[in-house]
Enzyme design. Structure first.
Site: not given
Ligand code: ASP
Length: 314
Positions: A181, A211-212
């Site tokens: 990400t 996700g977040d």
């Molecule tokens: N935080 C991101 C998610 O959960 C994934 C990541 O940071 O790689 O979608």
């Protein structure tokens, strides 16, 4: 004083997993993104523009799990999440599960500026993007052999995986298959903070999993009185820990420094919860933190005082 800090994902990233060539490509990708944001700030541009420039550069780089390099979902498509927030007005914009758009971060910014809403999802987000004149790119634009293989390994299972933790957990042979990400935070010469984050989410994700990343307060937050934060890691935990806002709150209500706040949230609270990952943050004075509790984090920071850091491992 101005500062920009970026990340390209956190996770089980060990030196033994990257060839020297791949390592240098990652570092170049990070440096390019830093430079793109830095140039904007140097020309007295806004932190918002700097964050967009840096994130866009990472989204266009297939090494990272965002935009072009987004992972495959269970259905074999790419559903991306992104959000952006400005610290002066606390305005925020986000998209979740958007498809066939090159730069979700720019659409998130348009959501903030032109939609009257904060978060648009799925088909609606895509319709909004098209109405704003964004080009629709074919699925092939996102095709990448590594990611395809990564998805093939778990496609028939109910499993889903954090991109950059996959190899270690699953014992994959092709360990170069870890990407991440992306996100950026910046302080501009006007004293304004901004944060932005963009992701393809988790490989083999199903049911419209979000996700977040597109959630203001969890994956992204900015407030001129405190700090700007962009997170990466296991999103379910970052959602439950409201990570980005928690950092800001510790500064606002407890008078913590940025470093103290990051240490507590990333290295204590998240660890106790079981949440692997990290974040980049910059405060209203231009101090920055590149904080993570995983083996590594693709990261970088550059400021007007001559700092220029790019790192991957612990
Ligand atoms: N935080 C991101 C998610 O959960 C994934 C990541 O940071 O790689 O979608």
């Amino acid at each position: 004083m101005f500062t920009i800090a970026i990340h390209g994902g956190a996770g089980t990233i060990l030196q033994s997993m990257l060839t020297p060539e791949l390592e240098s490509n990652y570092k170049q990708g990070l440096q390019n993104a830093l430079d793109a944001g830095y140039e904007v700030l140097k020309q007295n541009g806004s932190s918002l523009d700097a964050v967009c420039a840096a994130v866009k550069s990472l989204e266009n780089n297939e090494l990272f799990n965002a935009g072009k390099g987004s992972v495959f979902t269970h259905k074999g498509i790419h559903e991306m999440d992104a959000s952006i927030m400005r610290g002066d007005t606390l305005e925020a914009g986000a998209v979740a599960g958007i498809q066939n758009i090159k730069n979700p971060i720019l659409v998130a910014r348009d959501v903030m500026q032109y939609s009257g809403h904060v978060l648009l999802s799925g088909q609606g987000a895509q319709e909004f993007a098209l109405s704003r004149g964004y080009e629709q790119v074919p699925n092939e634009y996102f095709y990448n052999q590594f990611r395809f293989d990564q998805w093939q390994e778990i496609k028939e299972t109910d499993d889903f995986q954090l991109d950059h933790a996959a190899a270690q957990q699953k014992g994959f042979a092709h360990e170069e298959k870890k990407f991440g990400t992306v996100g950026a935070v910046a302080l501009d010469l006007q004293g304004n903070l901004a944060a932005g984050t963009s992701t393809g989410g988790m490989t083999n994700k199903r049911f419209g999993r979000v996700g977040d990343t597109p959630i203001p307060g969890s994956g992204t937050y900015a407030n001129n009185h405190t700090c700007a934060v962009s997170c990466t890691g296991h999103g379910e935990f970052f959602l439950r820990a409201v990570v980005a806002y928690d950092i800001s709150c510790l500064i606002e209500y407890k008078g913590y420094t940025l470093q103290q706040a990051c240490d507590i949230v990333v290295k204590d609270k998240l660890v106790k919860l079981g949440g692997e990952g990290g974040l980049v943050a910059v405060d209203a004075h231009g101090n920055f933190e590149l904080s993570y509790n995983s083996e590594g984090m693709y990261r970088g920071a550059k400021n007007s005082e001559g700092v220029n850091i790019v790192g991957i491992y612990k």
